[in-house]
Design a protein around this motif. Structure first.
Motif, PDB file in Angstrom:
ATOM      1  N   PRO A 238       1.955  -2.184  -8.609  1.00  0.00           N
ATOM      2  CA  PRO A 238       2.804  -3.180  -7.949  1.00  0.00           C
ATOM      3  C   PRO A 238       2.051  -4.482  -7.634  1.00  0.00           C
ATOM      4  O   PRO A 238       0.845  -4.457  -7.405  1.00  0.00           O
ATOM      5  N   THR A 239       2.799  -5.589  -7.634  1.00  0.00           N
ATOM      6  CA  THR A 239       2.181  -6.874  -7.285  1.00  0.00           C
ATOM      7  C   THR A 239       1.788  -6.873  -5.808  1.00  0.00           C
ATOM      8  O   THR A 239       0.745  -7.366  -5.447  1.00  0.00           O
ATOM      9  N   TYR A 240       2.686  -6.311  -4.998  1.00  0.00           N
ATOM     10  CA  TYR A 240       2.447  -6.209  -3.556  1.00  0.00           C
ATOM     11  C   TYR A 240       2.635  -4.766  -3.169  1.00  0.00           C
ATOM     12  O   TYR A 240       3.518  -4.095  -3.704  1.00  0.00           O
ATOM     13  N   LEU A 241       1.865  -4.286  -2.208  1.00  0.00           N
ATOM     14  CA  LEU A 241       2.021  -2.893  -1.784  1.00  0.00           C
ATOM     15  C   LEU A 241       3.435  -2.654  -1.271  1.00  0.00           C
ATOM     16  O   LEU A 241       4.015  -1.608  -1.473  1.00  0.00           O
ATOM     17  N   GLY A 242       3.975  -3.664  -0.589  1.00  0.00           N
ATOM     18  CA  GLY A 242       5.307  -3.487   0.000  1.00  0.00           C
ATOM     19  C   GLY A 242       6.414  -4.021  -0.884  1.00  0.00           C
ATOM     20  O   GLY A 242       7.533  -4.196  -0.417  1.00  0.00           O
ATOM     21  N   CYS A 243       6.102  -4.303  -2.140  1.00  0.00           N
ATOM     22  CA  CYS A 243       7.110  -4.902  -3.016  1.00  0.00           C
ATOM     23  C   CYS A 243       8.341  -3.996  -3.064  1.00  0.00           C
ATOM     24  O   CYS A 243       8.260  -2.851  -3.510  1.00  0.00           O
TER      25      CYS A 243
ATOM     26  N   ALA B 131       8.175 -11.444  -1.301  1.00  0.00           N
ATOM     27  CA  ALA B 131       6.827 -11.291  -0.748  1.00  0.00           C
ATOM     28  C   ALA B 131       5.781 -12.038  -1.565  1.00  0.00           C
ATOM     29  O   ALA B 131       4.756 -12.456  -1.039  1.00  0.00           O
TER      30      ALA B 131
ATOM     31  N   ASN C  15       8.416 -10.826   6.134  1.00  0.00           N
ATOM     32  CA  ASN C  15       7.452 -10.680   5.039  1.00  0.00           C
ATOM     33  C   ASN C  15       6.202  -9.938   5.487  1.00  0.00           C
ATOM     34  O   ASN C  15       5.678  -9.086   4.773  1.00  0.00           O
TER      35      ASN C  15
ATOM     36  N   LEU D 153       6.971  -6.380   5.892  1.00  0.00           N
ATOM     37  CA  LEU D 153       7.054  -5.734   4.582  1.00  0.00           C
ATOM     38  C   LEU D 153       5.664  -5.406   4.044  1.00  0.00           C
ATOM     39  O   LEU D 153       5.427  -4.320   3.508  1.00  0.00           O
TER      40      LEU D 153
ATOM     41  N   GLY E  54       4.422  -1.690   3.474  1.00  0.00           N
ATOM     42  CA  GLY E  54       3.957  -1.368   2.123  1.00  0.00           C
ATOM     43  C   GLY E  54       2.562  -0.762   2.138  1.00  0.00           C
ATOM     44  O   GLY E  54       2.283   0.209   1.428  1.00  0.00           O
TER      45      GLY E  54
ATOM     46  N   GLU F 258      -3.371  -9.753   1.497  1.00  0.00           N
ATOM     47  CA  GLU F 258      -2.146  -9.906   2.294  1.00  0.00           C
ATOM     48  C   GLU F 258      -2.508 -10.275   3.730  1.00  0.00           C
ATOM     49  O   GLU F 258      -1.908 -11.144   4.344  1.00  0.00           O
TER      50      GLU F 258
END
Lengths: 171, 253
Positions: free
Chosen positions: A57-62, A151, B44, B47, B51, B134
């Motif tokens: 994934p691009t972002y963990l939370g994507c 995100a 965001n 998230l 994530g 992040e």
């Protein structure tokens, strides 16, 4: 009389799977396929003959991870791949460096500024302040918000053509 | 040195719990933030944190979950089994409190993730490489706001100072050491948090100074989250967060 040339089933399955996956796009960036984005890491044959698709994934939370995994499964079903497995792998971590050059051009064409070229140093992470306007290419732009519609994007505004635009974050 | 899978599991769980709880707290701002851009920003960040927690729970589940998956770890454990830091479970008060909490925690988390990128647990290291980037955004965003609030009006300065003062006693727990931490350090998996304290001070102090806020003195510190002794706030949060899975076990989207 038709001659049937026997090919190993496995090689066909991998080729068919790769072919099928060319049609899978990111639901939030539909101009890019998962291969363009670099989140499709590998298509290989597992020990038990299962086709394994590796994605990062691009972002963990994507929030799109689940949808993309389902779309991969649908594409494989359509290609009549019988046994498959989608594996989400976080290591090595995805970086914007994995975007293909073609992908950067496609992003620009749909009004999204591509990320700065490298994210390998932490200093470069925030160098995107000089984001070029994807419409008029001006460098007179300003950041409206660090956090945009998804995100992976930040919100910018062009001071030359006044157009607001998304900028792919450098991560 | 090999590590007991249950210790490894417990370590991953405490990292995951802190991120999930803070992510949930931030998500409570949706529909209430002062401006639309900030609403998006808080959502965001939430998230990102959720994530990070999801990846950690999934990894933990594979190591020692005893058949439980990431969802079961998040939704079917009670307050006493949660291992998060107390600072993140603090209920939301005003915006200054949320920003100060985010800044104090993210300044720590960024350093922690950075150190974890060298972990011998390659999945954890992969998550850390992602999370540290992040977190860099979270630190910058919350620092910018803290400076704006502290160096703003008399009212915003008062509120920001009150928030920092109230939260300070929760910052000591971030740097505590215990047996689990020593075991994961010996195994090359984890990090000793106290080593990060000087760097944390170097991040926090200049921002407080620019915000014209007083750095509170390090006095008595709250502790207990890592052994399941929580404040009254966590139970209420979990009751809401876990309601659906408790009332309708196994429900899916």
């Amino acid at each position: 009389m038709v001659t049937v040339v026997e090919r190993p089933v496995e090689i066909d399955a991998i080729a068919a799977a790769r072919n099928a996956l060319d049609s899978v796009v990111d639901p939030e960036l539909p101009v890019l396929t998962i291969a363009d984005l670099g989140i499709l890491r590998d298509v290989r044959l597992g020990d038990d003959g299962t086709v394994e698709v590796i994605m990062t994934p691009t972002y963990l939370g994507c929030p799109a991870i689940g949808i993309i995994a389902i779309e991969i499964e649908v594409a494989l079903e359509r290609a009549q791949i019988k046994k498959y497995r989608v594996i989400v792998q976080n290591s090595p971590a995805w970086t914007t460096d994995w975007l293909s050059e073609g992908a950067r051009e496609k992003l620009r064409a749909c009004g999204i500024a591509p990320p700065a070229k490298t994210s390998s140093s932490k200093r470069a992470l925030f160098a995107v302040d000089a984001a070029l306007c994807p419409i008029c290419r001006s460098d007179r732009t300003e950041r409206v918000s660090e956090f945009g519609s998804t995100a992976c994007k930040a919100l910018y505004r062009c001071l030359s053509c006044r157009e607001p635009f998304d900028c792919f974050k450098c991560i | 040195m090999p590590i007991d899978p249950q210790v490894h599991f417990g370590y991953l769980l405490r990292l995951a719990d802190s991120n999930l709880v803070l992510g949930h707290r931030l998500s409570e701002w949706i529909g209430r933030a002062p401006v639309i851009e900030e609403e998006l920003a808080l959502a965001n960040i939430a998230l990102d944190l959720i994530g990070q927690a999801r990846a950690l729970y999934a990894h933990a589940a594979r190591i020692g979950g005893g058949g439980r998956d990431a969802d079961a770890l998040a939704f079917l454990r009670d307050q006493i089994d949660y291992r998060n830091l107390l600072i993140v479970e603090n209920k939301n008060r005003d915006f200054a409190h949320t920003i100060a909490r985010q800044f104090l925690y993210s300044a720590f988390a960024e350093l922690y993730w950075d150190a974890l990128t060298a972990s011998r647990d390659t999945e954890l290291a992969g998550i850390a490489v992602k999370a540290v980037k992040e977190c860099a955004y979270h630190v910058r965003h919350s620092a910018e706001w803290l400076i704006r609030l502290g160096d703003g009006t008399q009212e915003s300065n008062n509120r920001a100072q009150k928030a920092v003062d109230e939260l300070w006693m929760y910052t000591g727990e971030m740097f505590e050491s215990d047996q689990i931490e020593r075991a994961v350090l010996d195994a090359g998996i984890g990090v000793i948090a106290i080593d990060l304290k000087p760097a944390w001070n170097e991040t926090v102090e200049p921002v407080l100074m620019r915000a014209t806020l007083q750095r509170p003195k390090d006095g008595w510190m709250m502790s207990g989250g890592r052994s399941g002794r929580h404040t009254e706030h966590l139970g209420h949060m979990l009751a809401e967060m876990q309601f659906l899975q408790r009332a309708y076990p196994g429900q899916q989207w």
